[in-house]
Motif scaffolding. Sequence first.
Motif, mmCIF file in Angstrom:
data_model
loop_
_atom_site.group_PDB
_atom_site.id
_atom_site.type_symbol
_atom_site.label_atom_id
_atom_site.label_comp_id
_atom_site.label_asym_id
_atom_site.label_seq_id
_atom_site.Cartn_x
_atom_site.Cartn_y
_atom_site.Cartn_z
ATOM 1 N N ARG A 138 0.810 -1.220 0.000
ATOM 2 C CA ARG A 138 0.000 0.000 0.000
ATOM 3 C C ARG A 138 0.844 1.271 0.000
ATOM 4 O O ARG A 138 0.470 2.264 -0.622
ATOM 5 N N PHE A 139 1.989 1.261 0.693
ATOM 6 C CA PHE A 139 2.774 2.497 0.772
ATOM 7 C C PHE A 139 3.362 2.852 -0.593
ATOM 8 O O PHE A 139 3.510 4.023 -0.933
ATOM 9 N N ILE A 140 3.687 1.839 -1.416
ATOM 10 C CA ILE A 140 4.204 2.119 -2.762
ATOM 11 C C ILE A 140 3.086 2.652 -3.652
ATOM 12 O O ILE A 140 3.254 3.643 -4.372
ATOM 13 N N LEU A 141 1.934 2.005 -3.613
ATOM 14 C CA LEU A 141 0.806 2.464 -4.412
ATOM 15 C C LEU A 141 0.426 3.897 -4.046
ATOM 16 O O LEU A 141 0.192 4.735 -4.926
ATOM 17 N N ALA A 142 0.356 4.179 -2.757
ATOM 18 C CA ALA A 142 -0.047 5.514 -2.298
ATOM 19 C C ALA A 142 0.990 6.571 -2.656
ATOM 20 O O ALA A 142 0.644 7.712 -2.974
ATOM 21 N N ALA A 143 2.275 6.190 -2.601
ATOM 22 C CA ALA A 143 3.328 7.152 -2.921
ATOM 23 C C ALA A 143 3.372 7.484 -4.407
ATOM 24 O O ALA A 143 3.736 8.604 -4.791
ATOM 25 N N ARG A 144 2.978 6.533 -5.250
ATOM 26 C CA ARG A 144 3.117 6.711 -6.691
ATOM 27 C C ARG A 144 1.875 7.304 -7.354
ATOM 28 O O ARG A 144 1.978 7.962 -8.371
ATOM 29 N N SER A 145 0.706 7.052 -6.789
ATOM 30 C CA SER A 145 -0.524 7.485 -7.443
ATOM 31 C C SER A 145 -1.468 8.140 -6.444
ATOM 32 O O SER A 145 -1.854 7.510 -5.450
ATOM 33 N N PRO A 146 -1.867 9.386 -6.684
ATOM 34 C CA PRO A 146 -2.825 10.031 -5.769
ATOM 35 C C PRO A 146 -4.184 9.333 -5.766
ATOM 36 O O PRO A 146 -4.914 9.407 -4.781
ATOM 37 N N GLU A 158 -8.001 5.957 -2.575
ATOM 38 C CA GLU A 158 -8.772 4.714 -2.420
ATOM 39 C C GLU A 158 -8.330 3.940 -1.181
ATOM 40 O O GLU A 158 -9.159 3.390 -0.452
ATOM 41 N N LEU A 159 -7.031 3.906 -0.916
ATOM 42 C CA LEU A 159 -6.517 3.158 0.229
ATOM 43 C C LEU A 159 -6.772 3.874 1.549
ATOM 44 O O LEU A 159 -6.648 3.276 2.618
ATOM 45 N N SER A 160 -7.108 5.154 1.481
ATOM 46 C CA SER A 160 -7.409 5.922 2.694
ATOM 47 C C SER A 160 -8.891 5.924 3.031
ATOM 48 O O SER A 160 -9.301 6.530 4.029
ATOM 49 N N HIS A 161 -9.688 5.262 2.218
ATOM 50 C CA HIS A 161 -11.128 5.244 2.457
ATOM 51 C C HIS A 161 -11.423 4.562 3.796
ATOM 52 O O HIS A 161 -10.839 3.518 4.116
ATOM 53 N N PRO A 162 -12.310 5.128 4.614
ATOM 54 C CA PRO A 162 -12.567 4.583 5.964
ATOM 55 C C PRO A 162 -12.987 3.112 5.984
ATOM 56 O O PRO A 162 -12.703 2.402 6.951
ATOM 57 N N THR A 163 -13.622 2.634 4.933
ATOM 58 C CA THR A 163 -14.118 1.254 4.946
ATOM 59 C C THR A 163 -12.999 0.223 4.844
ATOM 60 O O THR A 163 -13.199 -0.936 5.219
ATOM 61 N N ALA A 219 -3.217 4.866 -17.314
ATOM 62 C CA ALA A 219 -2.286 5.832 -16.727
ATOM 63 C C ALA A 219 -2.995 7.137 -16.394
ATOM 64 O O ALA A 219 -2.751 7.744 -15.347
ATOM 65 N N ASP A 220 -3.886 7.577 -17.277
ATOM 66 C CA ASP A 220 -4.641 8.803 -17.012
ATOM 67 C C ASP A 220 -5.582 8.601 -15.826
ATOM 68 O O ASP A 220 -5.749 9.503 -14.999
ATOM 69 N N ARG A 221 -6.166 7.427 -15.741
ATOM 70 C CA ARG A 221 -7.101 7.124 -14.645
ATOM 71 C C ARG A 221 -6.413 7.203 -13.289
ATOM 72 O O ARG A 221 -6.994 7.709 -12.320
ATOM 73 N N TYR A 222 -5.151 6.724 -13.210
ATOM 74 C CA TYR A 222 -4.438 6.710 -11.926
ATOM 75 C C TYR A 222 -3.446 7.868 -11.808
ATOM 76 O O TYR A 222 -2.625 7.875 -10.910
ATOM 77 N N ARG A 223 -3.529 8.811 -12.761
ATOM 78 C CA ARG A 223 -2.719 10.028 -12.727
ATOM 79 C C ARG A 223 -1.223 9.720 -12.681
ATOM 80 O O ARG A 223 -0.456 10.343 -11.938
#
Length: 313
Positions: free
Chosen positions: A166-174, A179-184, A237-241
Amino acid sequence: MGVGRYVSSTTFAAGGYNWCILFYPDGSGVDCAGYASAFLRFVGPAGGNAARTEFTLDIMENDPGKARAPRVRATTRHTFAPASQSGLPRFIEKSRLRSLNSRLSNGYFTVRCVVTVIEEPRTGSKRNLSAVPPPELPGDLERALKDGRGADVKLGVGGRVFSAHRFILAARSPVFKAELSHPTIANKVTQHLEVVDMEPDIFEMLLHFVYTDSLPPCNVDQVYYGTVAMQYLLVAADRYRLDRLKMICEEKLCRRIDLKTVLSMLAVADRHCCKRLKDACKAFISLPDVMGAVVMRDGFKDLTAAHCTGRVV
Protein backbone atom coordinates in the motif's frame (compact mmCIF):
# COMPACT_ATOMS: atom_id res chain seq x y z
CA MET A 1 11.60 -16.57 -46.79
CA GLY A 2 9.58 -18.77 -44.45
CA VAL A 3 9.26 -19.09 -40.67
CA GLY A 4 12.58 -19.50 -38.85
CA ARG A 5 14.73 -18.16 -41.71
CA TYR A 6 16.68 -14.96 -41.28
CA VAL A 7 19.12 -12.48 -42.76
CA SER A 8 22.13 -11.40 -40.73
CA SER A 9 24.01 -8.15 -40.46
CA THR A 10 27.76 -7.98 -40.60
CA THR A 11 29.55 -8.39 -37.27
CA PHE A 12 30.06 -5.18 -35.30
CA ALA A 13 31.90 -4.39 -32.04
CA ALA A 14 30.39 -2.82 -28.92
CA GLY A 15 31.60 -2.82 -25.32
CA GLY A 16 34.59 -5.00 -26.15
CA TYR A 17 32.50 -7.80 -27.71
CA ASN A 18 31.31 -8.73 -31.19
CA TRP A 19 27.64 -8.82 -32.19
CA CYS A 20 25.32 -9.17 -35.16
CA ILE A 21 21.62 -8.55 -35.84
CA LEU A 22 19.34 -11.35 -37.05
CA PHE A 23 16.11 -10.35 -38.82
CA TYR A 24 13.36 -12.92 -39.51
CA PRO A 25 10.87 -11.43 -42.04
CA ASP A 26 8.37 -14.27 -41.43
CA GLY A 27 8.97 -14.70 -37.70
CA SER A 28 11.39 -16.80 -35.70
CA GLY A 29 8.81 -19.48 -34.84
CA VAL A 30 5.27 -20.66 -35.41
CA ASP A 31 4.11 -18.78 -32.30
CA CYS A 32 5.05 -15.51 -34.01
CA ALA A 33 2.69 -15.82 -36.97
CA GLY A 34 1.92 -12.43 -38.43
CA TYR A 35 5.08 -10.81 -37.07
CA ALA A 36 8.65 -10.21 -38.15
CA SER A 37 11.29 -10.99 -35.50
CA ALA A 38 14.58 -9.27 -34.63
CA PHE A 39 17.38 -10.52 -32.38
CA LEU A 40 20.79 -9.40 -31.17
CA ARG A 41 23.33 -12.26 -31.26
CA PHE A 42 26.44 -12.43 -29.06
CA VAL A 43 29.22 -13.50 -31.44
CA GLY A 44 32.27 -13.47 -29.21
CA PRO A 45 34.84 -13.75 -28.00
CA ALA A 46 34.18 -17.51 -28.06
CA GLY A 47 34.58 -19.13 -24.67
CA GLY A 48 34.61 -15.75 -22.95
CA ASN A 49 32.52 -14.40 -20.12
CA ALA A 50 28.85 -13.56 -20.28
CA ALA A 51 27.94 -9.99 -21.19
CA ARG A 52 25.27 -8.08 -19.27
CA THR A 53 23.63 -5.57 -21.60
CA GLU A 54 20.89 -3.10 -22.30
CA PHE A 55 19.98 -2.89 -25.95
CA THR A 56 17.46 -1.18 -28.20
CA LEU A 57 16.14 -2.46 -31.53
CA ASP A 58 14.30 -0.15 -33.88
CA ILE A 59 13.42 0.38 -37.53
CA MET A 60 14.66 3.47 -39.35
CA GLU A 61 13.37 4.80 -42.64
CA ASN A 62 15.97 5.23 -45.36
CA ASP A 63 13.83 7.51 -47.50
CA PRO A 64 16.08 10.45 -48.47
CA GLY A 65 13.10 12.79 -48.37
CA LYS A 66 12.22 12.06 -44.76
CA ALA A 67 13.94 12.37 -41.40
CA ARG A 68 15.33 9.11 -40.05
CA ALA A 69 12.70 8.81 -37.35
CA PRO A 70 12.32 5.39 -35.69
CA ARG A 71 9.09 3.59 -36.60
CA VAL A 72 9.46 0.80 -34.04
CA ARG A 73 11.50 0.84 -30.88
CA ALA A 74 11.90 -1.56 -27.96
CA THR A 75 14.50 -1.67 -25.20
CA THR A 76 15.35 -4.64 -23.04
CA ARG A 77 18.04 -5.92 -20.70
CA HIS A 78 19.65 -9.32 -21.10
CA THR A 79 22.74 -11.22 -19.97
CA PHE A 80 24.22 -13.00 -22.97
CA ALA A 81 26.04 -16.30 -22.69
CA PRO A 82 28.61 -16.96 -25.43
CA ALA A 83 26.97 -17.71 -28.82
CA SER A 84 23.48 -16.84 -27.50
CA GLN A 85 20.88 -14.39 -28.77
CA SER A 86 17.99 -12.36 -27.39
CA GLY A 87 15.45 -10.01 -28.87
CA LEU A 88 11.88 -9.57 -29.98
CA PRO A 89 10.02 -12.49 -31.57
CA ARG A 90 7.11 -10.08 -32.17
CA PHE A 91 9.19 -7.11 -33.31
CA ILE A 92 6.68 -5.65 -35.80
CA GLU A 93 3.46 -6.84 -37.42
CA LYS A 94 4.08 -7.99 -40.99
CA SER A 95 1.16 -5.84 -42.14
CA ARG A 96 2.85 -2.75 -40.68
CA LEU A 97 6.14 -3.77 -42.24
CA ARG A 98 4.53 -4.10 -45.67
CA SER A 99 2.75 -0.76 -45.19
CA LEU A 100 6.02 0.92 -44.22
CA ASN A 101 7.89 -0.60 -47.16
CA SER A 102 5.20 0.52 -49.63
CA ARG A 103 5.61 4.15 -48.49
CA LEU A 104 9.39 4.26 -48.94
CA SER A 105 10.48 5.65 -52.28
CA ASN A 106 13.66 3.58 -52.32
CA GLY A 107 12.04 0.41 -50.93
CA TYR A 108 14.37 -0.35 -48.03
CA PHE A 109 14.82 0.40 -44.35
CA THR A 110 17.38 -0.12 -41.59
CA VAL A 111 17.11 -2.32 -38.50
CA ARG A 112 19.26 -0.51 -35.94
CA CYS A 113 20.61 -1.87 -32.67
CA VAL A 114 22.15 0.23 -29.90
CA VAL A 115 23.81 -2.02 -27.33
CA THR A 116 25.50 -1.07 -24.06
CA VAL A 117 27.57 -3.56 -22.06
CA ILE A 118 26.74 -2.53 -18.50
CA GLU A 119 29.66 -4.17 -16.70
CA GLU A 120 31.34 -7.49 -17.28
CA PRO A 121 35.12 -7.83 -16.71
CA ARG A 122 36.97 -10.26 -18.99
CA THR A 123 38.44 -13.50 -17.61
CA GLY A 124 41.73 -12.80 -15.85
CA SER A 125 41.30 -9.04 -15.84
CA LYS A 126 41.14 -6.90 -12.72
CA ARG A 127 37.75 -5.49 -11.74
CA ASN A 128 37.46 -1.77 -12.24
CA LEU A 129 36.88 -0.62 -8.68
CA SER A 130 35.85 2.85 -9.83
CA ALA A 131 32.99 1.58 -12.01
CA VAL A 132 29.58 2.55 -10.62
CA PRO A 133 27.00 -0.26 -10.97
CA PRO A 134 23.57 0.51 -12.39
CA PRO A 135 20.73 1.45 -10.00
CA GLU A 136 19.48 -1.52 -7.98
CA LEU A 137 16.25 -0.08 -6.58
CA PRO A 138 14.02 -0.79 -9.61
CA GLY A 139 15.16 -4.42 -9.67
CA ASP A 140 14.67 -4.80 -5.92
CA LEU A 141 11.14 -3.37 -6.13
CA GLU A 142 10.31 -5.58 -9.11
CA ARG A 143 11.32 -8.66 -7.08
CA ALA A 144 9.22 -7.42 -4.15
CA LEU A 145 6.23 -7.17 -6.50
CA LYS A 146 6.78 -10.64 -7.94
CA ASP A 147 7.41 -12.56 -4.71
CA GLY A 148 4.71 -10.67 -2.75
CA ARG A 149 6.67 -10.52 0.50
CA GLY A 150 5.17 -7.98 2.88
CA ALA A 151 2.26 -7.29 0.54
CA ASP A 152 -0.75 -5.85 2.37
CA VAL A 153 -3.08 -5.01 -0.52
CA LYS A 154 -5.05 -7.35 -2.77
CA LEU A 155 -6.26 -5.94 -6.09
CA GLY A 156 -8.92 -7.84 -8.01
CA VAL A 157 -8.88 -7.21 -11.76
CA GLY A 158 -11.03 -9.20 -14.16
CA GLY A 159 -10.91 -12.39 -12.13
CA ARG A 160 -7.18 -12.15 -11.29
CA VAL A 161 -5.80 -11.03 -7.93
CA PHE A 162 -2.58 -9.00 -7.63
CA SER A 163 -0.66 -8.55 -4.38
CA ALA A 164 0.97 -5.18 -3.73
CA HIS A 165 2.27 -2.85 -1.01
CA ARG A 166 0.00 0.00 0.00
CA PHE A 167 2.77 2.50 0.77
CA ILE A 168 4.20 2.12 -2.76
CA LEU A 169 0.81 2.46 -4.41
CA ALA A 170 -0.05 5.51 -2.30
CA ALA A 171 3.33 7.15 -2.92
CA ARG A 172 3.12 6.71 -6.69
CA SER A 173 -0.52 7.49 -7.44
CA PRO A 174 -2.82 10.03 -5.77
CA VAL A 175 -5.79 7.92 -6.90
CA PHE A 176 -4.47 4.81 -5.15
CA LYS A 177 -3.71 6.98 -2.11
CA ALA A 178 -7.32 8.20 -1.93
CA GLU A 179 -8.77 4.71 -2.42
CA LEU A 180 -6.52 3.16 0.23
CA SER A 181 -7.41 5.92 2.69
CA HIS A 182 -11.13 5.24 2.46
CA PRO A 183 -12.57 4.58 5.96
CA THR A 184 -14.12 1.25 4.95
CA ILE A 185 -10.75 -0.35 4.19
CA ALA A 186 -8.03 1.90 5.69
CA ASN A 187 -7.84 0.04 9.03
CA LYS A 188 -7.92 -3.50 7.69
CA VAL A 189 -4.75 -5.59 7.99
CA THR A 190 -5.01 -6.62 4.33
CA GLN A 191 -6.89 -4.24 2.13
CA HIS A 192 -8.80 -5.43 -0.92
CA LEU A 193 -9.64 -3.24 -3.91
CA GLU A 194 -11.66 -4.13 -6.97
CA VAL A 195 -10.44 -2.54 -10.19
CA VAL A 196 -13.25 -2.40 -12.74
CA ASP A 197 -13.24 -1.70 -16.46
CA MET A 198 -9.65 -2.83 -16.99
CA GLU A 199 -8.00 -5.93 -18.46
CA PRO A 200 -5.67 -7.87 -16.13
CA ASP A 201 -2.76 -7.74 -18.61
CA ILE A 202 -3.02 -3.94 -18.81
CA PHE A 203 -3.16 -3.60 -15.02
CA GLU A 204 -0.13 -5.88 -14.71
CA MET A 205 1.85 -3.55 -17.00
CA LEU A 206 0.66 -0.54 -15.00
CA LEU A 207 1.62 -2.17 -11.70
CA HIS A 208 5.10 -2.97 -13.06
CA PHE A 209 5.52 0.70 -13.94
CA VAL A 210 4.35 1.78 -10.47
CA TYR A 211 7.14 -0.28 -8.91
CA THR A 212 9.97 0.22 -11.42
CA ASP A 213 9.15 3.46 -13.28
CA SER A 214 9.51 1.55 -16.55
CA LEU A 215 7.54 -0.78 -18.79
CA PRO A 216 8.24 -4.50 -18.49
CA PRO A 217 10.71 -5.78 -21.11
CA CYS A 218 9.09 -6.91 -24.34
CA ASN A 219 10.51 -10.39 -24.87
CA VAL A 220 9.31 -13.97 -25.29
CA ASP A 221 7.60 -14.08 -21.90
CA GLN A 222 5.98 -10.65 -22.05
CA VAL A 223 2.90 -9.21 -23.73
CA TYR A 224 3.77 -7.49 -27.03
CA TYR A 225 3.18 -3.76 -26.85
CA GLY A 226 0.62 -3.57 -29.64
CA THR A 227 -1.20 -0.39 -30.55
CA VAL A 228 -4.43 -1.41 -28.82
CA ALA A 229 -2.56 -2.34 -25.63
CA MET A 230 -0.80 1.04 -25.63
CA GLN A 231 -4.13 2.84 -25.97
CA TYR A 232 -5.59 0.90 -23.03
CA LEU A 233 -2.44 1.53 -20.98
CA LEU A 234 -2.65 5.27 -21.71
CA VAL A 235 -6.25 5.29 -20.48
CA ALA A 236 -5.18 3.42 -17.32
CA ALA A 237 -2.29 5.83 -16.73
CA ASP A 238 -4.64 8.80 -17.01
CA ARG A 239 -7.10 7.12 -14.64
CA TYR A 240 -4.44 6.71 -11.93
CA ARG A 241 -2.72 10.03 -12.73
CA LEU A 242 0.58 8.45 -13.68
CA ASP A 243 1.68 11.31 -15.90
CA ARG A 244 5.04 9.89 -16.96
CA LEU A 245 3.50 6.59 -18.04
CA LYS A 246 0.84 8.50 -19.94
CA MET A 247 3.52 10.45 -21.80
CA ILE A 248 5.43 7.25 -22.62
CA CYS A 249 2.30 5.68 -24.11
CA GLU A 250 1.52 8.87 -26.01
CA GLU A 251 5.03 8.91 -27.51
CA LYS A 252 4.76 5.28 -28.63
CA LEU A 253 1.33 5.84 -30.18
CA CYS A 254 2.53 8.88 -32.11
CA ARG A 255 4.92 6.56 -33.98
CA ARG A 256 2.18 4.04 -34.83
CA ILE A 257 -0.44 6.18 -36.55
CA ASP A 258 -1.82 4.66 -39.75
CA LEU A 259 -5.14 4.35 -41.56
CA LYS A 260 -6.35 1.57 -39.27
CA THR A 261 -5.53 3.30 -36.00
CA VAL A 262 -5.81 7.05 -36.55
CA LEU A 263 -9.52 7.39 -35.67
CA SER A 264 -9.32 5.38 -32.46
CA MET A 265 -6.15 7.25 -31.45
CA LEU A 266 -7.81 10.60 -32.13
CA ALA A 267 -10.77 9.62 -29.93
CA VAL A 268 -8.44 8.51 -27.11
CA ALA A 269 -6.34 11.67 -27.44
CA ASP A 270 -9.45 13.86 -27.29
CA ARG A 271 -10.94 12.15 -24.26
CA HIS A 272 -7.72 12.02 -22.25
CA CYS A 273 -6.26 15.43 -23.17
CA CYS A 274 -3.23 14.17 -25.14
CA LYS A 275 -2.38 17.22 -27.22
CA ARG A 276 0.73 15.73 -28.81
CA LEU A 277 -1.10 12.62 -29.98
CA LYS A 278 -4.08 14.66 -31.15
CA ASP A 279 -1.86 16.97 -33.20
CA ALA A 280 -0.03 13.98 -34.71
CA CYS A 281 -3.34 12.37 -35.73
CA LYS A 282 -4.57 15.60 -37.32
CA ALA A 283 -1.29 16.01 -39.20
CA PHE A 284 -1.60 12.46 -40.55
CA ILE A 285 -5.22 12.96 -41.62
CA SER A 286 -4.33 16.20 -43.40
CA LEU A 287 -1.96 14.42 -45.80
CA PRO A 288 -3.37 14.61 -49.35
CA ASP A 289 -3.36 10.85 -49.94
CA VAL A 290 -4.82 10.07 -46.52
CA MET A 291 -7.81 12.36 -46.02
CA GLY A 292 -10.06 10.62 -48.57
CA ALA A 293 -9.31 7.16 -47.18
CA VAL A 294 -9.97 8.27 -43.59
CA VAL A 295 -13.32 9.86 -44.46
CA MET A 296 -14.50 6.55 -45.93
CA ARG A 297 -13.61 4.48 -42.85
CA ASP A 298 -16.16 3.31 -40.30
CA GLY A 299 -16.20 5.55 -37.27
CA PHE A 300 -15.36 8.81 -39.03
CA LYS A 301 -18.95 10.04 -39.01
CA ASP A 302 -19.38 9.10 -35.35
CA LEU A 303 -16.18 10.92 -34.43
CA THR A 304 -17.10 14.10 -36.30
CA ALA A 305 -20.65 14.00 -34.88
CA ALA A 306 -19.23 13.73 -31.36
CA HIS A 307 -17.12 16.84 -31.92
CA CYS A 308 -20.09 18.75 -33.33
CA THR A 309 -22.33 17.93 -30.35
CA GLY A 310 -19.63 18.39 -27.73
CA ARG A 311 -19.40 14.69 -26.90
CA VAL A 312 -16.29 12.54 -26.91
CA VAL A 313 -16.56 8.92 -28.02
